[in-house]
Scaffold this motif. Structure first.
Motif, short mmCIF file in Angstrom:
data_model
loop_
_atom_site.label_atom_id
_atom_site.label_comp_id
_atom_site.label_asym_id
_atom_site.label_seq_id
_atom_site.Cartn_x
_atom_site.Cartn_y
_atom_site.Cartn_z
N LYS A 49 0.83 -1.21 0.00
CA LYS A 49 0.00 0.00 0.00
C LYS A 49 0.87 1.26 0.00
N GLY A 50 0.57 2.13 -0.95
CA GLY A 50 1.25 3.42 -1.01
C GLY A 50 2.65 3.39 -1.60
N LYS A 51 3.14 2.22 -1.94
CA LYS A 51 4.49 2.13 -2.53
C LYS A 51 4.43 2.64 -3.97
N GLU A 52 5.60 2.96 -4.51
CA GLU A 52 5.65 3.39 -5.90
C GLU A 52 6.80 2.70 -6.61
N VAL A 53 6.60 2.48 -7.89
CA VAL A 53 7.63 1.89 -8.74
C VAL A 53 7.91 2.84 -9.88
N LYS A 54 9.18 2.90 -10.29
CA LYS A 54 9.58 3.78 -11.38
C LYS A 54 10.02 2.95 -12.56
N LEU A 105 8.34 -5.68 -12.71
CA LEU A 105 9.07 -4.70 -11.91
C LEU A 105 8.77 -4.86 -10.42
N ILE A 106 7.50 -5.05 -10.08
CA ILE A 106 7.12 -5.24 -8.68
C ILE A 106 7.76 -6.51 -8.14
N ASN A 107 7.73 -7.59 -8.92
CA ASN A 107 8.31 -8.86 -8.48
C ASN A 107 9.81 -8.72 -8.26
N LYS A 108 10.48 -7.97 -9.12
CA LYS A 108 11.92 -7.80 -9.01
C LYS A 108 12.28 -6.88 -7.84
N GLU A 109 11.55 -5.77 -7.73
CA GLU A 109 11.88 -4.74 -6.74
C GLU A 109 11.53 -5.18 -5.32
N LYS A 150 0.81 4.99 -22.28
CA LYS A 150 1.51 5.40 -23.50
C LYS A 150 2.15 6.77 -23.38
N VAL A 151 1.96 7.45 -22.23
CA VAL A 151 2.50 8.78 -22.00
C VAL A 151 3.25 8.78 -20.67
N ALA A 152 4.40 9.44 -20.63
CA ALA A 152 5.18 9.53 -19.40
C ALA A 152 4.38 10.30 -18.35
N GLY A 153 4.54 9.91 -17.09
CA GLY A 153 3.83 10.59 -16.00
C GLY A 153 3.65 9.66 -14.81
N SER A 154 2.74 10.04 -13.93
CA SER A 154 2.46 9.29 -12.72
C SER A 154 1.04 8.70 -12.81
N TYR A 155 0.91 7.43 -12.48
CA TYR A 155 -0.38 6.73 -12.60
C TYR A 155 -0.65 5.93 -11.34
N ASP A 156 -1.93 5.85 -10.97
CA ASP A 156 -2.36 5.00 -9.87
C ASP A 156 -2.87 3.69 -10.46
N ILE A 157 -2.43 2.59 -9.86
CA ILE A 157 -2.91 1.27 -10.30
C ILE A 157 -3.50 0.54 -9.11
N GLU A 158 -4.31 -0.46 -9.39
CA GLU A 158 -4.91 -1.26 -8.34
C GLU A 158 -4.44 -2.70 -8.51
N VAL A 216 -9.72 -8.48 -1.30
CA VAL A 216 -8.52 -7.75 -0.87
C VAL A 216 -7.85 -7.09 -2.07
N ALA A 217 -7.74 -5.75 -2.00
CA ALA A 217 -7.07 -5.01 -3.07
C ALA A 217 -6.27 -3.87 -2.45
N THR A 218 -5.27 -3.38 -3.17
CA THR A 218 -4.46 -2.26 -2.70
C THR A 218 -4.09 -1.38 -3.87
N LYS A 219 -3.72 -0.14 -3.57
CA LYS A 219 -3.35 0.82 -4.60
C LYS A 219 -1.85 1.08 -4.55
N MET A 220 -1.26 1.29 -5.73
CA MET A 220 0.16 1.63 -5.86
C MET A 220 0.28 2.74 -6.89
N LYS A 221 1.46 3.34 -6.92
CA LYS A 221 1.72 4.40 -7.89
C LYS A 221 2.83 3.93 -8.83
N VAL A 222 2.62 4.17 -10.14
CA VAL A 222 3.62 3.85 -11.15
C VAL A 222 4.07 5.18 -11.76
N ILE A 223 5.37 5.41 -11.72
CA ILE A 223 5.92 6.63 -12.30
C ILE A 223 6.70 6.23 -13.55
N VAL A 224 6.29 6.77 -14.69
CA VAL A 224 6.94 6.47 -15.96
C VAL A 224 7.84 7.64 -16.32
#
Length: 147
Positions: free
Chosen positions: A73-78, A100-104, A120-128, A135-143
């Motif tokens: 929860k609340g983690k981010e991957v780049k 990436l999540i599995n590796k990191e 398809k565009v660089a930026g910050s995205y929320d994923i579920e 049971v679900a959680t939200k994360m942030k993906v930064i491209v």
């Protein structure tokens, strides 16, 4: 006659259900096709033990999924991707994010559990991430765009 269904039977019940069936229907249809067995005290005891084990197993799976959800929860991957003026040459999919999540985080999350649109565009995205049906959680993906 009380019978325990060994398989799902249309318009009658699901596997493991205890139902009331007429004697002829049970003896001539359900028993020969191995769709049901008679509900004796021994078979009822076995059925109750199986249901209790399934319940405990499901609770353990939910508990593990909740622990994993609180970890993520609340983690981010780049992710770095090649692009030009903010547009990416390729696309970032749930498969890329899962890898990436599995590796990191050294986890094993399936790509099918990640709910997101193709990026398809660089930026910050929320994923579920749906770890279990409830049971679900939200994360942030930064491209980040690479030139």
């Amino acid at each position: 006659m009380k019978v325990i269904l060994l398989q799902d039977v249309k318009k009658l019940g699901k596997k493991g259900d205890v139902i009331e069936a007429s004697d002829g229907y049970a003896r001539n249809f359900l028993f020969p096709r191995k769709l049901a067995e008679e509900a004796t005290s021994a078979s009822m005891h076995i059925l109750n033990a199986k249901k209790e084990n399934e319940r405990k197993k499901k609770l353990a799976e939910i508990e593990a999924a909740q622990k994993l959800a609180s970890e993520l929860k609340g983690k981010e991957v780049k992710i770095q991707a090649k692009g030009n003026n903010g547009r990416l040459f390729g696309a970032i999919t749930s498969k890329d994010v899962a890898e990436l999540i599995n590796k990191e985080f050294k986890l094993s999350i399936d790509k099918k559990k990640i709910v997101m649109d193709t990026i398809k565009v660089a930026g910050s995205y929320d994923i579920e991430i749906k770890l279990y049906p409830e049971v679900a959680t939200k994360m942030k993906v930064i491209v980040i765009e690479q030139s």
